[in-house]
Design an enzyme around this catalytic site. Structure first.
Site, PDB file in Angstrom:
ATOM      1  N   PHE A 143       0.861  -1.170   0.000  1.00  0.00           N
ATOM      2  CA  PHE A 143       0.000   0.000   0.000  1.00  0.00           C
ATOM      3  C   PHE A 143       0.905   1.229   0.000  1.00  0.00           C
ATOM      4  O   PHE A 143       1.870   1.289   0.759  1.00  0.00           O
ATOM      5  CB  PHE A 143      -0.884  -0.018   1.249  1.00  0.00           C
ATOM      6  CG  PHE A 143      -1.923   1.063   1.281  1.00  0.00           C
ATOM      7  CD1 PHE A 143      -3.003   1.018   0.425  1.00  0.00           C
ATOM      8  CD2 PHE A 143      -1.814   2.118   2.162  1.00  0.00           C
ATOM      9  CE1 PHE A 143      -3.972   2.010   0.441  1.00  0.00           C
ATOM     10  CE2 PHE A 143      -2.769   3.121   2.197  1.00  0.00           C
ATOM     11  CZ  PHE A 143      -3.856   3.073   1.325  1.00  0.00           C
ATOM     12  N   ASP A 212       2.184  -5.708   8.223  1.00  0.00           N
ATOM     13  CA  ASP A 212       1.003  -4.851   8.193  1.00  0.00           C
ATOM     14  C   ASP A 212      -0.215  -5.765   8.032  1.00  0.00           C
ATOM     15  O   ASP A 212      -0.389  -6.407   7.000  1.00  0.00           O
ATOM     16  CB  ASP A 212       1.102  -3.857   7.025  1.00  0.00           C
ATOM     17  CG  ASP A 212      -0.028  -2.835   7.027  1.00  0.00           C
ATOM     18  OD1 ASP A 212      -1.109  -3.129   7.587  1.00  0.00           O
ATOM     19  OD2 ASP A 212       0.150  -1.751   6.444  1.00  0.00           O
ATOM     20  N   TYR A 237     -10.390   0.222  11.721  1.00  0.00           N
ATOM     21  CA  TYR A 237     -11.670   0.589  11.110  1.00  0.00           C
ATOM     22  C   TYR A 237     -12.082  -0.289   9.933  1.00  0.00           C
ATOM     23  O   TYR A 237     -13.120  -0.053   9.320  1.00  0.00           O
ATOM     24  CB  TYR A 237     -11.665   2.061  10.672  1.00  0.00           C
ATOM     25  CG  TYR A 237     -10.540   2.476   9.748  1.00  0.00           C
ATOM     26  CD1 TYR A 237     -10.558   2.166   8.395  1.00  0.00           C
ATOM     27  CD2 TYR A 237      -9.475   3.212  10.230  1.00  0.00           C
ATOM     28  CE1 TYR A 237      -9.537   2.564   7.556  1.00  0.00           C
ATOM     29  CE2 TYR A 237      -8.449   3.623   9.399  1.00  0.00           C
ATOM     30  CZ  TYR A 237      -8.483   3.300   8.058  1.00  0.00           C
ATOM     31  OH  TYR A 237      -7.458   3.695   7.230  1.00  0.00           O
ATOM     32  N   LYS A 238     -11.322  -1.314   9.623  1.00  0.00           N
ATOM     33  CA  LYS A 238     -11.712  -2.209   8.542  1.00  0.00           C
ATOM     34  C   LYS A 238     -12.499  -3.388   9.119  1.00  0.00           C
ATOM     35  O   LYS A 238     -13.638  -3.227   9.540  1.00  0.00           O
ATOM     36  CB  LYS A 238     -10.478  -2.659   7.756  1.00  0.00           C
ATOM     37  CG  LYS A 238      -9.712  -1.510   7.086  1.00  0.00           C
ATOM     38  CD  LYS A 238      -8.525  -2.017   6.309  1.00  0.00           C
ATOM     39  CE  LYS A 238      -7.619  -0.889   5.811  1.00  0.00           C
ATOM     40  NZ  LYS A 238      -8.278   0.022   4.868  1.00  0.00           N
ATOM     41  N   ARG A 386     -12.793  -3.732  -6.419  1.00  0.00           N
ATOM     42  CA  ARG A 386     -12.551  -4.538  -5.216  1.00  0.00           C
ATOM     43  C   ARG A 386     -13.863  -4.773  -4.477  1.00  0.00           C
ATOM     44  O   ARG A 386     -14.688  -3.868  -4.328  1.00  0.00           O
ATOM     45  CB  ARG A 386     -11.585  -3.818  -4.261  1.00  0.00           C
ATOM     46  CG  ARG A 386     -10.198  -3.607  -4.783  1.00  0.00           C
ATOM     47  CD  ARG A 386      -9.254  -3.213  -3.643  1.00  0.00           C
ATOM     48  NE  ARG A 386      -9.846  -2.241  -2.729  1.00  0.00           N
ATOM     49  CZ  ARG A 386      -9.302  -1.889  -1.563  1.00  0.00           C
ATOM     50  NH1 ARG A 386      -8.174  -2.450  -1.165  1.00  0.00           N
ATOM     51  NH2 ARG A 386      -9.884  -0.989  -0.788  1.00  0.00           N
TER      52      ARG A 386
END
Length: 419
Positions: A143, A212, A237-238, A386
């Site tokens: 990312f 990560d 928050y995912k 996605r």
């Protein structure tokens, strides 16, 4: 549409797929957890890999924190409501979800801040152990923010940055490698990397590892302690559903903690934070990964969101995740025009996280069309669609609805109607 058949004899018409979805939802041991989320039943939400849905436990808890703990307790709530120790306490609640023993995780700051914090700390620890360990191997498909922060950390520490695809990592390790920074799941393709094997390879070469977990924590078992991972960061928050801007978490293995020299040494990581000493003395344990005043409202929102995980079997979460993503791909195979998309996510269970990514022409426009039809996923440039499957609340019927809508959209774009 004329019913289609595949090699195992299953009906792959929309009606046949709908029957399979209904049967899978009926048999789902996690189905009851959907009621613990505030979901719009008019929407199919497949973006939990970017922002998790709202757990029903959160609003009332936040009202309590705001109206009672803040409103009435005021400054006393740092002591009386346990605010001060919340980073460690919430960290211990996350620990079982990533396979860590208590006392190794603290919650606070953003994922980006924590990537930087642990990259610098990891490099310092590696060089402190062996001065030759001046190379930072970073996932070449990472990312972007991880890459930016790795470059910044390398400049700060004087390390040499070496981009490396995870599949080439074993061959790139040598006696100069200090720290390896990898993503457990590729954010773009959804590919799952072999954390135990790559960690073992790095450890065997004398290097430290930093993982990560942003796209794996809460979606599948991680096993940090069992794999002997050194350092890890994860997102709140995912799949953990902590809400927009929820703080992230840091993991440091117990045998490494007291050797860490982190670059953001603030008062909350001091051995005696209220002593107001002019010289810094690092706290013991994972507390030394704290920096400043905890983000109490967002931190306690995440704390309340974690209630949904009580008694959840992560093995069941993983089984459902794989079944959902496999079913979604099988629906696309059956319903979408041949050649209208290219699957980026591996089909093999062991190589897949909890999302499906595909390439198609004009992906941004395709995703905008789906959103207007009540199917929420997301787009990544240039042409990646996605779809994230959060096993705690995503249903098989949602997977079919999304695949059918996407297939209809792809058919329209190539001028093919449904037979």
């Amino acid at each position: 549409m004329v019913p289609q058949r595949v090699a195992d004899g299953r009906d792959t018409s929309v009606a046949g797929l709908a029957a399979r979805a209904a049967a899978a939802d009926t048999a789902d041991p996690l189905a009851h957890l959907r009621d613990q989320f505030d979901l719009d039943e008019e929407l199919v939400y497949l973006d939990g890999n970017s922002l998790g849905a709202l757990p029903t436990s959160v609003p009332s808890r936040l009202r309590e924190v705001v109206e009672q703990e803040w409103g009435r307790g005021l400054i006393r709530s740092w002591r009386d409501a346990g605010w001060w120790d919340a980073p460690e306490r919430v960290g211990d609640r996350i620990a079982p979800l990533v396979g860590a023993a208590p006392g190794q995780i603290v919650v606070g700051d953003s994922t980006s801040v924590n990537v930087f914090r642990l990259t610098v700390a990891g490099l310092r620890a590696a060089v402190g152990r062996d001065p030759r360990r001046t190379e930072l191997l970073v996932d070449g498909t990472t990312f972007p923010t991880d890459g930016y922060l790795a470059e910044s950390a390398a400049r700060l520490t004087g390390a040499t940055l070496v981009p490396c695809h995870p599949s080439e990592l074993v061959d790139r390790l040598d006696d100069r490698t200090g720290l390896v920074l990898l993503n457990h799941v590729d954010y773009r393709t959804g590919e799952l990397w072999d954390l135990p094997a790559l960690t073992a390879a790095a450890r065997g070469a004398g290097a430290l590892t930093l993982w990560d977990l942003s796209h794996s924590a809460g979606a599948l078992p991680v096993g940090l302690d069992r794999a002997e991972v050194d350092l890890a960061v994860g997102c709140g928050y995912k799949y953990l559903n902590g809400g927009p801007g929820a703080p992230a978490f840091c993991y440091a293995s117990s045998d490494l903690q007291d050797r860490l020299d982190q670059p953001l040494a603030g008062w909350c990581s001091h051995a005696d934070p209220f002593g107001m000493e002019p010289e810094y003395r690092a706290a013991k344990g994972a507390t030394r990964l704290r920096t400043g005043t905890p983000e109490i409202l967002s931190l306690l929102s995440l704390d309340a969101a974690l209630d949904v995980w009580a008694d959840v079997d992560l093995a069941e979460v993983r089984r459902k995740s794989l079944a959902l993503t496999d079913f979604f791909v099988s629906c696309l195979d059956a319903l979408a025009p041949p050649g209208s998309f290219r699957l980026l996510t591996p089909r093999e269970d062991g190589r897949r996280g909890s999302q499906v990514a595909l390439e198609c022409d004009d992906a941004r426009a395709v995703m905008a069309t789906l959103e207007r039809q009540g199917v929420i996923g997301d787009h990544r440039p240039p042409n990646v669609c996605r779809f994230g499957f959060a096993p705690l609340y995503t249903r098989f019927v949602d997977a079919l609805t999304a695949a059918d809508a996407l297939s209809t959209c792809l058919r329209a774009r190539v001028g093919i109607g449904r037979a």
